[in-house]
Design an enzyme around this catalytic site. Structure first.
Site, PDB file in Angstrom:
ATOM      1  N   HIS A   1     -14.545 -10.845  16.831  1.00  0.00           N
ATOM      2  CA  HIS A   1     -14.145 -12.157  16.310  1.00  0.00           C
ATOM      3  C   HIS A   1     -12.655 -12.392  16.575  1.00  0.00           C
ATOM      4  CE1 HIS A   1     -13.333 -15.513  13.639  1.00  0.00           C
ATOM      5  NE2 HIS A   1     -12.563 -14.758  12.879  1.00  0.00           N
TER       6      HIS A   1
ATOM      7  N   HIS B   1      -6.274 -11.188   1.724  1.00  0.00           N
ATOM      8  CA  HIS B   1      -6.253 -10.535   3.037  1.00  0.00           C
ATOM      9  C   HIS B   1      -5.191 -11.172   3.936  1.00  0.00           C
ATOM     10  CE1 HIS B   1      -8.827 -13.966   4.321  1.00  0.00           C
ATOM     11  NE2 HIS B   1      -8.360 -13.708   5.513  1.00  0.00           N
TER      12      HIS B   1
ATOM     13  N   TYR C   1     -16.222 -18.265  14.550  1.00  0.00           N
ATOM     14  CA  TYR C   1     -17.212 -17.609  13.690  1.00  0.00           C
ATOM     15  C   TYR C   1     -18.470 -18.447  13.493  1.00  0.00           C
ATOM     16  CZ  TYR C   1     -15.818 -19.927   9.166  1.00  0.00           C
ATOM     17  OH  TYR C   1     -15.570 -20.797   8.133  1.00  0.00           O
TER      18      TYR C   1
ATOM     19  N   ARG D   1     -34.498  -0.185  -0.401  1.00  0.00           N
ATOM     20  CA  ARG D   1     -34.845  -1.582  -0.687  1.00  0.00           C
ATOM     21  C   ARG D   1     -35.305  -1.801  -2.124  1.00  0.00           C
ATOM     22  NH1 ARG D   1     -32.529  -4.937   2.978  1.00  0.00           N
ATOM     23  NH2 ARG D   1     -33.603  -6.924   3.116  1.00  0.00           N
TER      24      ARG D   1
END
Length: 428
Positions: free
Chosen positions: A35, A102, A169, A291
């Protein structure tokens, strides 16, 4: 290349772009590494298009091009594990509502990379690169953005949300998850131009821009906020919270020299560690592997007339709504996910912040109202969805009933679409 070939940047290979979404959408295994390369390339494309059409007028020089491209490359270098989950769900719980971001960490990481690897970069270029990285956040400095203001809106656009980060993205995530994407960013790159130091778009591209925001919202609804994805996220958060005292995970954010060691592999570290202190965390991760997930009970969309004063619902709100049940729920039996989906500007229309122009011979910029384009466009720009999960399968019925009682108490009606299926209630 000097930035890319460092352990701090290569760490992005071990941060999945979509956190735990690959456990529901198996193709979503792409990382923040590719990305970041994509945003680097698109940032270069954008500024070079402007240089080709208006370079002399805007005085775009090689310094500007390199700075914008560097900002695209390094904009996510401060991200933590599991996408935004680490930043918005884990850290606030262990750091008493910490506002750590971030973006701010990216600035510290950039300085650390430059110092640690003796990268030769002039101070002005480094300063502007860092300012472009945080241009859409609260850390942006409006003082330094007075010259060539339009350059700061290419990578992270705090003005209206149109930036190459989203271009990358949206297309990359849609493809990875097997979804179609009818948003065509190349049309915007070809037709944008700068008027009065602001990036503007041709009026005929209004619906192309609307598709950008609508596709992003659709990705949030379909992928990022998928009920099963959120169930796994909630379990990962609980696992990290239970492991934090022993592994001191939250302390990594204090220093870039330590922070770069933190990535998605923290789950495998917990899962394979023999330490007794990590048993509860290990058991949760084992449940994810097998799961045995937190059970989604039901959800409702907050009524439009209640959106303005809506406050996040807590497990305490749900258990306090129990009536005449043979089971007494505890707060730790319930998990609540408060989902917000909008077009990037909260309850406001982002297109109201965008300026358009008539054609390439015109120097006049102007806004466009939705009703001038179509009456099919939305009248409301934000959804708030409340989802409730039972941490144990045998408690689904009790949690579902408490959730229904909460809705009746709060809205005088059941806001959910239908009752929780009987099959799910009987699951043990």
């Amino acid at each position: 290349m000097k930035f890319i070939d460092t352990e701090e940047f290569q760490r992005l290979r071990d941060l999945k772009q979509l956190g735990v979404a690959h456990m529901v959408y198996p193709g979503a295994v792409h990382s923040r590494f590719e990305h970041s390369l994509g945003v680097y390339w698109l940032a270069g494309e954008a500024v070079q298009k402007l240089q080709a059409y208006q370079g002399l007028e805007l005085e775009i020089d090689p310094f500007d091009i390199q700075t914008v491209k560097l900002a695209g490359l390094l904009h996510d270098v401060g991200h933590g594990p599991f996408s935004h989950t680490f930043e918005h769900a884990f850290l606030p719980q262990v750091l008493n509502g910490s506002k750590w971001s971030h973006e701010e960490m990216s600035l510290k990481m950039i300085d650390h990379i430059v110092d640690e690897h003796n990268i030769e970069i002039d101070s002005e270029s480094l300063k502007k690169t860092k300012e472009m990285v945080v241009a859409s956040s609260e850390y942006a400095s409006s003082e330094s953005m007075k010259e060539k203001r339009f350059l700061y809106d290419i990578v992270a656009n705090g003005q209206n949300g149109i930036d190459v980060d989203k271009f990358d993205y949206i297309v990359r995530d849609s493809r990875a998850c097997g979804l179609g994407c009818n948003f065509e960013f190349r049309r915007l790159l070809e037709t944008m131009r700068v008027i009065d130091d602001e990036i503007c778009y041709r009026a005929k591209e209004y619906l192309t821009i609307h598709k950008l925001f609508a596709t992003r919202a659709d990705l949030h609804r379909t992928v990022y906020m998928h009920a099963k994805v959120k169930a796994i996220e909630l379990m990962v958060i609980d696992a990290l919270l239970k492991a934090n005292d022993h592994l001191k995970i939250s302390s990594y954010i204090d220093q870039p020299a330590e922070y770069w060691k933190l990535d998605d592999s923290i789950l495998k570290t917990i899962e394979t560690a023999p330490d007794q202190e990590l048993k509860e965390s290990r058991d949760l991760i084992l449940r994810i592997r097998r799961r045995d997930l937190y059970q989604f009970c039901n959800e409702f969309s907050v009524p439009k007339d209640r959106l303005e004063h809506f406050k996040d619902i807590t497990p305490q709100d749900i258990i306090c709504s129990q009536k005449n049940s043979s089971i007494t729920l505890k707060e730790d039996d319930v998990s609540v996910s408060n989902v917000r989906i909008n077009l990037t500007r909260g309850r406001n229309n982002p297109l109201e912040s965008i300026k358009f122009f008539k054609d390439f011979e015109s120097d006049e910029k102007f806004p466009i109202q939705d009703d001038r384009i179509s009456h099919l466009l939305p009248a409301c720009y934000e959804d708030r969805i409340v989802r409730v999960y039972s941490k144990k399968p045998e408690l689904v019925e009790a949690v579902s009933e408490a959730f229904e009682n909460f809705q009746l108490k709060t809205y005088r009606m059941k806001a959910q679409v239908h009752d929780t299926p009987e099959k799910k209630k009987r699951r043990r």
